[in-house]
Enzyme design. Structure first.
Site, mmCIF file in Angstrom:
data_model
loop_
_atom_site.group_PDB
_atom_site.id
_atom_site.type_symbol
_atom_site.label_atom_id
_atom_site.label_comp_id
_atom_site.label_asym_id
_atom_site.label_seq_id
_atom_site.Cartn_x
_atom_site.Cartn_y
_atom_site.Cartn_z
ATOM 1 N N ASP A 165 77.905 -2.480 -37.610
ATOM 2 C CA ASP A 165 76.576 -2.827 -37.095
ATOM 3 C C ASP A 165 75.825 -3.703 -38.094
ATOM 4 O OD1 ASP A 165 74.139 -2.625 -35.416
ATOM 5 O OD2 ASP A 165 73.409 -1.618 -37.206
ATOM 6 N N HIS B 201 64.025 8.283 -34.321
ATOM 7 C CA HIS B 201 64.147 6.848 -34.568
ATOM 8 C C HIS B 201 63.048 6.128 -33.811
ATOM 9 C CE1 HIS B 201 66.083 3.033 -35.475
ATOM 10 N NE2 HIS B 201 65.705 2.668 -34.265
ATOM 11 N N SER C 80 73.582 -0.580 -31.373
ATOM 12 C CA SER C 80 73.244 -0.737 -32.790
ATOM 13 C C SER C 80 72.483 0.491 -33.288
ATOM 14 C CB SER C 80 72.418 -2.017 -32.951
ATOM 15 O OG SER C 80 71.793 -2.074 -34.192
ATOM 16 N N LYS D 219 74.196 4.020 -35.651
ATOM 17 C CA LYS D 219 73.703 4.478 -36.959
ATOM 18 C C LYS D 219 73.296 5.949 -36.913
ATOM 19 C CE LYS D 219 71.178 0.788 -36.944
ATOM 20 N NZ LYS D 219 70.541 -0.513 -37.010
ATOM 21 N N ARG E 82 73.786 -11.489 -35.319
ATOM 22 C CA ARG E 82 72.927 -11.616 -34.128
ATOM 23 C C ARG E 82 71.597 -12.252 -34.498
ATOM 24 N NH1 ARG E 82 72.302 -5.810 -32.579
ATOM 25 N NH2 ARG E 82 70.817 -6.606 -31.076
HETATM 26 N N1 URA Z 1 67.066 -2.100 -34.334
HETATM 27 C C1 URA Z 1 68.363 -1.914 -34.590
HETATM 28 O O1 URA Z 1 68.736 -1.070 -35.382
HETATM 29 N N2 URA Z 1 69.264 -2.705 -33.961
HETATM 30 C C2 URA Z 1 68.921 -3.652 -33.068
HETATM 31 O O2 URA Z 1 69.777 -4.288 -32.520
HETATM 32 C C3 URA Z 1 67.554 -3.834 -32.809
HETATM 33 C C4 URA Z 1 66.647 -3.039 -33.445
#
Ligand code: URA
Length: 435
Positions: free
Chosen positions: A161, A82, A183, A187, A168
Site C-alpha cells: 500500500d 480510523h 488502502s 493497514k 497513485r
Molecule cells: N487514506 C489512505 O490510507 N489511503 C487512500 O487511498 C486514501 C486515504
C-alpha cells in the site's frame, strides 16, 4: 501469468481472479512489476472499478505484503479507529483514553499529517519528549503493562500500500473508491484490528466531497471487514467546517486536554462520544449507542479518561508537566483575530481553506518529511449558524512569521462567508453504516 494481461483484463472491464490480484500485488511489492505497469493498472481500476470480491482480495494481498500483527495474546479484542482525514480532527487523543478508561486496552498506530489534513503523531509530538517511534516489541509490552499505546507505524505494515499510494499520488489515481477502501483496510488488518470504527468524513475538507460517495466508501469498507472476519462500523461525519475550534498541533492538544477535563467544544465532544460509544460496542463493553455514550461520558466526568491520557504521555516519555499545565505547550508569538466584515450569521467556514491556511502558517507539510511548527494554527470562535456582529472575531490566527500570517489571513478571509439571513447549523453526522 503476465502483468500486461492483468492490465488488459481490467482495461476491458473484466473481473480479476484472486490469483491475478495476488500475482500483481506480490510482483509489484518485490519490484518485478515496474511502476509504469502498476500505474496503468491503477488507472484501469479507477476507470472501470472493482467488485467487492476483487476489492477484498486486493485488501488481503496488500495486508499480507508485509508483517501482520497478532494482538490476540495481548488483548481480548484488538480495537482500532480510523478517520479518513480532516481539519481539526484530534478525536484519537480523547477517544483512546475514554475507551481504555472504560476497560478496554487499545494500542494504536497513527500517521502524520499531509496536505491540508492533520495527523495524530504531529499533535502528540507537541508534548516535549513524547516518543512516536516505539518498536513492535515495545508496543506490545506497553499495551500489556500500561493498556494504552499511541505511536507511529513500527512494523513493516502493508508495504504494497505504501508503494502503491505514492504512485497513485502522482498518477491521478487516488480518488478511486476500491483503491481507497483497500488502502485503508489493508493497514488496519495488518495492524491486527479485529473491531474497527471508521470515521468517514464528508465535505469540502475531506476526500469524499459528497454524501453518496462517502456512503459507498463506508459500505465497501464494512463489507471488506465482514468478508475477512473482522467487524467494522462506519460513521459518516461532516467536514465542511473544522471539527471543534482548534486547528494546529499544540492548539489541538490543548483542546483535547480541555475535553478530557469534561469541557471542550460541544461538536468535538459529541464526536468523541459517538466514536467511543461504537468502539465500546465493538469491544463488548456496551450493548448499544446510548449505553456506550453513557459509559464514555462517565470517563470524562470522573477524570478516569484524563488519568489514562496522563499515563500514556508518561509511558511514552512525554513530560506530563506540559499537559498538567497546557499553557507551557508551544505557543505562537503572533496572535491576530480575523473580524467579521458584517452583521449576520456564519454561513461557511470552508474547512479545506482553513486546513490549507494552517499549512501556510507551518502547522502542516506540503510534502512528506517537511518540518512543522507545533505552535501555529487557527482557533475558530464561531460555528456555521452562529450569529456574528461586525468586527467580532470569527477566528484567531496563531503565527510565528509575519509573512506567513499575512498569506494565511488573505486565505482565511475567503474561507469565511456571512449571510444576512439565519443559517441552520451543519449536522455532525449523516448516518451510520454497518451498525
Ligand atoms: N487514506 C489512505 O490510507 N489511503 C487512500 O487511498 C486514501 C486515504
Amino acid at each position: 501469468m503476465r502483468a500486461v494481461d492483468v492490465i488488459i483484463k481490467k482495461r476491458d472491464r473484466e473481473e480479476l481472479t484472486t490469483e491475478e490480484i495476488q500475482f500483481f500485488i506480490a510482483g509489484y511489492t518485490r519490484g518485478d512489476i515496474p511502476d509504469y505497469q502498476a500505474a496503468a493498472w491503477a488507472m484501469a481500476v479507477l476507470l472501470n472499478g472493482m467488485t467487492p470480491r476483487e476489492t477484498t482480495d486486493l485488501t488481503l494481498a496488500m495486508a499480507h505484503s508485509g508483517d501482520v500483527l497478532d494482538l490476540s495474546g495481548v488483548v481480548k479484542i484488538a480495537l482500532d479507529k480510523h478517520s479518513t482525514g480532516g481539519v481539526g480532527d484530534k478525536t484519537t487523543l480523547v477517544v483512546l483514553p475514554m475507551v481504555v478508561a472504560a476497560g478496554i486496552p487499545v494500542g494504536k498506530m497513527s500517521g502524520r499529517g499531509l496536505g491540508f489534513s492533520g495527523g495524530t503523531l504531529d499533535k502528540m509530538e507537541s508534548i516535549p519528549g513524547y516518543r512516536t517511534d516505539l518498536t513492535t516489541d515495545a508496543f506490545l509490552e506497553q499495551l500489556r503493562s500500561v493498556g494504552i499505546v499511541l505511536t507511529g507505524q513500527s512494523a513493516d505494515l502493508a508495504p504494497a500500500d505504501g508503494k502503491l499510494y505514492a504512485l497513485r499520488d502522482v498518477t491521478g489515481t487516488v480518488p478511486s473508491i476500491p483503491l481507497i477502501a483497500s488502502s485503508i483496510m489493508s493497514k488496519k488488518i495488518a495492524a491486527g484490528a479485529q473491531g474497527i470504527v471508521l470515521d468517514v468524513k464528508v465535505g469540502n475538507g475531506a476526500f469524499m466531497q459528497t454524501l453518496d460517495d462517502a456512503r459507498v466508501l463506508a459500505e465497501l469498507m464494512v463489507t471488506i471487514a465482514e468478508r475477512v472476519g473482522r467487524r467494522a462500523i462506519a460513521l459518516l461525519s461532516d467536514m465542511n467546517q473544522p471539527l471543534g475550534f482548534a486547528v494546529g498541533n499544540a492548539l489541538e492538544v490543548r483542546e483535547a486536554i480541555d475535553t478530557l477535563h469534561d469541557g471542550g467544544p460541544a461538536d468535538f465532544r459529541e464526536h468523541c462520544l459517538m466514536v467511543a460509544a461504537h468502539m465500546l460496542i465493538l469491544g463488548g463493553a456496551a450493548r448499544n449507542e446510548a449505553e456506550g455514550r453513557a459509559l464514555a461520558a462517565r470517563t470524562l466526568a470522573d477524570g478516569s479518561a484524563w488519568a489514562v491520557f496522563r499515563r500514556l504521555v508518561a509511558a511514552q516519555g512525554g513530560d506530563v508537566a506540559y499537559v498538567d499545565d497546557p499553557s507551557r505547550l508551544p505557543a505562537a508569538r503572533l496572535q491576530e483575530p480575523l473580524p467579521a466584515p458584517s452583521d449576520g450569521y456564519l454561513a461557511a467556514l470552508h474547512a479545506r481553506t482553513v486546513g490549507e491556511a494552517a499549512v501556510v502558517l507551518g502547522a502542516g507539510r506540503e510534502k512528506k518529511g517537511d518540518p512543522i511548527d507545533h505552535a501555529v494554527g487557527i482557533v475558530v470562535h464561531k460555528k456555521v449558524g452562529d450569529p456574528v456582529a461586525t468586527g467580532e472575531p470569527v477566528l484567531t490566527i496563531h503565527a510565528n512569521d509575519p509573512a506567513r500570517l499575512a498569506e494565511a489571513r488573505a486565505m482565511l478571509a475567503q474561507a469565511v462567508q456571512i449571510s444576512a439571513e439565519p443559517v441552520p447549523p451543519l449536522p455532525h453526522f449523516y448516518g451510520v453504516v454497518g451498525a
